[in-house]
Motif scaffolding. Sequence first.
Motif, PDB file in Angstrom:
ATOM      1  N   SER A  52       0.845  -1.188   0.000  1.00 58.22           N
ATOM      2  CA  SER A  52       0.000   0.000   0.000  1.00 58.22           C
ATOM      3  C   SER A  52       0.881   1.238   0.000  1.00 58.22           C
ATOM      4  O   SER A  52       1.878   1.302   0.725  1.00 58.22           O
ATOM      5  N   THR A  54       1.093   5.824  -0.709  1.00 62.45           N
ATOM      6  CA  THR A  54       0.402   7.105  -0.586  1.00 62.45           C
ATOM      7  C   THR A  54       0.584   7.881  -1.879  1.00 62.45           C
ATOM      8  O   THR A  54       1.709   8.048  -2.356  1.00 62.45           O
ATOM      9  N   VAL A  69      -7.710   8.397 -10.550  1.00 59.36           N
ATOM     10  CA  VAL A  69      -7.754   8.623  -9.101  1.00 59.36           C
ATOM     11  C   VAL A  69      -8.689   7.618  -8.443  1.00 59.36           C
ATOM     12  O   VAL A  69      -8.411   7.110  -7.344  1.00 59.36           O
ATOM     13  N   THR A  70      -9.781   7.310  -9.112  1.00 61.79           N
ATOM     14  CA  THR A  70     -10.694   6.298  -8.571  1.00 61.79           C
ATOM     15  C   THR A  70     -10.008   4.942  -8.485  1.00 61.79           C
ATOM     16  O   THR A  70     -10.174   4.205  -7.499  1.00 61.79           O
ATOM     17  N   ARG A  73      -7.735   4.706  -5.430  1.00 58.98           N
ATOM     18  CA  ARG A  73      -8.465   4.429  -4.187  1.00 58.98           C
ATOM     19  C   ARG A  73      -9.001   3.006  -4.162  1.00 58.98           C
ATOM     20  O   ARG A  73      -8.948   2.343  -3.114  1.00 58.98           O
ATOM     21  N   GLU A  74      -9.519   2.541  -5.289  1.00 53.14           N
ATOM     22  CA  GLU A  74     -10.089   1.191  -5.321  1.00 53.14           C
ATOM     23  C   GLU A  74      -9.056   0.120  -5.012  1.00 53.14           C
ATOM     24  O   GLU A  74      -9.391  -0.960  -4.510  1.00 53.14           O
ATOM     25  N   HIS A  77      -5.033   2.363  -1.833  1.00 47.28           N
ATOM     26  CA  HIS A  77      -3.959   3.288  -1.506  1.00 47.28           C
ATOM     27  C   HIS A  77      -4.517   4.581  -0.904  1.00 47.28           C
ATOM     28  O   HIS A  77      -5.671   4.959  -1.151  1.00 47.28           O
ATOM     29  N   GLU A  78      -3.692   5.238  -0.143  1.00 50.83           N
ATOM     30  CA  GLU A  78      -4.068   6.529   0.434  1.00 50.83           C
ATOM     31  C   GLU A  78      -3.967   7.627  -0.616  1.00 50.83           C
ATOM     32  O   GLU A  78      -3.020   7.660  -1.412  1.00 50.83           O
ATOM     33  N   ILE A  79      -4.927   8.550  -0.601  1.00 48.58           N
ATOM     34  CA  ILE A  79      -4.890   9.723  -1.467  1.00 48.58           C
ATOM     35  C   ILE A  79      -4.827  10.956  -0.587  1.00 48.58           C
ATOM     36  O   ILE A  79      -5.740  11.234   0.207  1.00 48.58           O
ATOM     37  N   LEU A 112     -14.107  11.863  -5.613  1.00 46.43           N
ATOM     38  CA  LEU A 112     -14.002  10.684  -4.761  1.00 46.43           C
ATOM     39  C   LEU A 112     -15.200  10.475  -3.850  1.00 46.43           C
ATOM     40  O   LEU A 112     -15.319   9.425  -3.225  1.00 46.43           O
ATOM     41  N   TYR A 116     -14.743  11.578   1.340  1.00 44.44           N
ATOM     42  CA  TYR A 116     -13.286  11.699   1.268  1.00 44.44           C
ATOM     43  C   TYR A 116     -12.804  12.695   2.319  1.00 44.44           C
ATOM     44  O   TYR A 116     -13.216  13.861   2.325  1.00 44.44           O
ATOM     45  N   THR A 262       1.320   3.251   4.608  1.00 46.14           N
ATOM     46  CA  THR A 262       0.969   4.564   4.081  1.00 46.14           C
ATOM     47  C   THR A 262       1.409   5.630   5.065  1.00 46.14           C
ATOM     48  O   THR A 262       1.669   5.353   6.242  1.00 46.14           O
TER      49      THR A 262
END
Length: 277
Positions: A52, A54, A69-70, A73-74, A77-79, A112, A116, A262
Motif C-alpha cells: 500500500s 500514498t 484517481v478512482t 483508491r479502489e 492506496h491513500e490519497i 471521490l 473523502y 501509508t
Amino acid sequence: MTTVCLTFDFDAVSLWISTMKQTTATPLSRGEFGALVGLPRVLDLLADKDVSATFFVPAHSAGAFPDCVTRIREQGHEIALHGYCHETPIGLTREQEADLLDRSIEKMRSVLGRDYTPKGYRSPAWDLSTNSIDLLEERGLLYDSSMMGDDYRPYRARKHFSADEDHYERGEPSRVVEIPVAWELDDFPHFVFLNKPMYLGMRTPAEVFDLWREEFDFCHSLGNGVFTLTMHPQVIGRGPRIAMLSRLIDHMRSHADVHFATMAEVALEQSDWVKVK
C-alpha cells in the motif's frame, strides 16, 4: 522496526501548466504519459508486491483524470492533498492559501465522494508559507510531508516561523506530524531532463538503485526509522525504472523488521509520541 513509505506525486499535466508554465502539446503529453502509462505500471507493481502506498494528488489531476484517481483508491492506496494545480503557496495571503486548500478538498470530494477526508498534505515543490502548517492543523490534517528537518524520523511541524537577515524564530510546535523528505530520495532530479528551468537528470536506473539502496541500508541500521521515497508516475513509470523499483522493494523486504505503510498509518502510529525538534 524500519517503516517504508512509497509515495507518488500524481501531478499529471498540472505540473506543466502551473509550475513549469508550459501548455504546449509536448510538455502536456509528458503529464499524459504519467496518467495513462506510468500510473498503471505503478499500480500493477504495487499490486504484484502487495504494497500500500500514498498518492499525493493535485485537485487538477483528480478533475482531469478521475478514472485514474478512482483506481488508486479502489486498490486501497491513500490519497492525500498536493495543491489545487501544483502551485506554490509562497507569496499568497493567508486567505488565498486557505481558499486554495479548501477548493482542493472540495474538488477531490467531487471526484471521490463526500466521504473523502484527507489525512495528509505535501506542498508542490516542497515549499511552505508561514501559514501552511497552521492551516493544515485547523482542518484536522494529521501530517505534512514537505520539509527536511530530519532524514528518517518524523517530528512535530512548527507553525508561525519567522526569518530574515537579522533573526530566525522557529515558531511553535503544532499537532501536525512532519514526515520528512529529501531530494536525494526523489526521482525527479535524478531522471528528468528540462531545458527551462535546467534539469540535467538522465541518470541510469542502476545509479539511482545504488543511491536509494545505500540510503535505505543506513536507515535500517538505525533500528527505528521511516524511509520515504518520493516518485512521480511520469518519471518512475518508464519501464527500466519500474523494474529498478521492483528490485529495490525486494531488497528492502530481504531485511528483517521492515514493513511498508501509508503515510497516514505512520502519522497515526506516531502522533502521540513523535518528538518536538
